[in-house]
Design an enzyme around this catalytic site. Structure first.
Site, PDB file in Angstrom:
ATOM      1  N   ASN A  62      40.846  13.272 -25.375  1.00 48.56           N
ATOM      2  CA  ASN A  62      41.519  12.886 -26.623  1.00 48.56           C
ATOM      3  C   ASN A  62      41.037  11.520 -27.084  1.00 48.56           C
ATOM      4  O   ASN A  62      40.795  10.615 -26.278  1.00 48.56           O
ATOM      5  CB  ASN A  62      43.049  12.972 -26.505  1.00 48.56           C
ATOM      6  N   CYS A  73      42.642  15.758 -30.474  1.00 43.30           N
ATOM      7  CA  CYS A  73      42.953  16.225 -29.118  1.00 43.30           C
ATOM      8  C   CYS A  73      41.664  16.502 -28.331  1.00 43.30           C
ATOM      9  O   CYS A  73      40.605  16.782 -28.919  1.00 43.30           O
ATOM     10  CB  CYS A  73      43.738  17.529 -29.180  1.00 43.30           C
ATOM     11  N   GLU A  75      40.920  19.129 -26.577  1.00 42.42           N
ATOM     12  CA  GLU A  75      40.417  20.505 -26.700  1.00 42.42           C
ATOM     13  C   GLU A  75      39.491  20.657 -27.891  1.00 42.42           C
ATOM     14  O   GLU A  75      38.432  21.283 -27.809  1.00 42.42           O
ATOM     15  CB  GLU A  75      41.589  21.493 -26.865  1.00 42.42           C
ATOM     16  N   CYS A 115      45.138  23.167 -31.754  1.00 42.55           N
ATOM     17  CA  CYS A 115      44.023  23.426 -30.836  1.00 42.55           C
ATOM     18  C   CYS A 115      43.925  24.911 -30.500  1.00 42.55           C
ATOM     19  O   CYS A 115      42.821  25.466 -30.391  1.00 42.55           O
ATOM     20  CB  CYS A 115      44.168  22.596 -29.563  1.00 42.55           C
TER      21      CYS A 115
HETATM   22  N1  THU Z   1      46.787  15.742 -26.785  1.00 40.99           N
HETATM   23  C1  THU Z   1      45.658  16.422 -26.480  1.00 40.99           C
HETATM   24  O1  THU Z   1      44.550  15.865 -26.449  1.00 40.99           O
HETATM   25  N2  THU Z   1      45.765  17.741 -26.205  1.00 40.99           N
HETATM   26  C2  THU Z   1      46.940  18.418 -26.129  1.00 40.99           C
HETATM   27  O2  THU Z   1      46.944  19.601 -25.849  1.00 40.99           O
HETATM   28  C3  THU Z   1      48.203  17.730 -26.396  1.00 40.99           C
HETATM   29  C4  THU Z   1      48.097  16.345 -26.875  1.00 40.99           C
HETATM   30  C5  THU Z   1      46.665  14.304 -27.046  1.00 40.99           C
HETATM   31  C6  THU Z   1      46.862  13.876 -28.479  1.00 40.99           C
HETATM   32  C7  THU Z   1      47.285  12.443 -28.294  1.00 40.99           C
HETATM   33  O3  THU Z   1      46.137  11.638 -28.158  1.00 40.99           O
HETATM   34  C8  THU Z   1      48.039  12.442 -26.982  1.00 40.99           C
HETATM   35  O4  THU Z   1      47.622  13.611 -26.285  1.00 40.99           O
HETATM   36  C9  THU Z   1      49.555  12.436 -27.116  1.00 40.99           C
HETATM   37  O5  THU Z   1      49.978  13.439 -27.966  1.00 40.99           O
END
Ligand code: THU
Length: 161
Positions: A62, A73, A75, A115
């Site tokens: 992320n 995110c 993913e 995602c």
């Molecule tokens: N986040 C992800 O990268 N993937 C997920 O499936 C859930 C959330 C990240 C977004 C943000 O940078 C942090 O986690 C908190 O939401």
């Protein structure tokens, strides 16, 4: 009136030693990717590793921003990088995990709806299923057969044709 029940199946590995090698290897790459997250605001570090059909693994983490909605995110960071590098290669699997420094994650992390939708696009594009492997820092590992199992009744290009 009638009711439709939604069912989706997931393999649960309570013992990580029982994971098939291809899954534990991909998960290890997602774990490593999580350490490279840029998460100065949430401190929640997510890692993703996409197993491509040509044997390559593309990872992502992320990436946050002071303007919160500009972040992305793990993913989608991984999936977009994978598709940008190998536009004609199907995705076979994606492993996703996270590190929560404040309260270590004892259950599998769950990908957000955006995602899931983004990953589903690649499943549709290549008409092949993509395994989705979800893990926390400890606890069980979930293995879904396809993205569609995580996002039933999905909108796809078929609705527009
Ligand atoms: N986040 C992800 O990268 N993937 C997920 O499936 C859930 C959330 C990240 C977004 C943000 O940078 C942090 O986690 C908190 O939401």
């Amino acid at each position: 009136m009638r009711t439709l029940k939604l069912e989706s199946e997931v393999e649960v590995y309570d013992d990580r030693n029982e994971l098939p090698e291809r899954i534990s290897k991909l998960l290890a790459q997602a774990e490593e990717a999580a350490t490279r997250a840029y998460a100065p605001y949430s401190h929640f570090q997510v890692g993703a590793a996409v197993q491509m059909d040509n044997g390559e693994v593309i990872t992502g983490s992320n990436q946050e921003n002071a303007v919160f909605p500009c972040g992305l995110c793990a993913e989608r960071t991984a999936a977009f990088a994978a598709s940008a590098k190998y536009p004609d290669v199907p995705f076979k699997a994606i492993a996703i995990t996270a590190i929560n420094p404040e309260a270590p994650l004892a259950k599998p992390v769950s990908p957000c709806g955006s995602c899931r939708q983004a990953l589903y696009e690649y499943e549709q594009k290549f008409n092949n299923h993509m395994e989705v492997i979800l893990a926390g820092q400890s606890g069980p590992v979930f293995v879904f057969h396809s993205v569609e199992d995580l996002l039933p009744y999905t909108f796809n290009a078929g609705f527009m044709s």
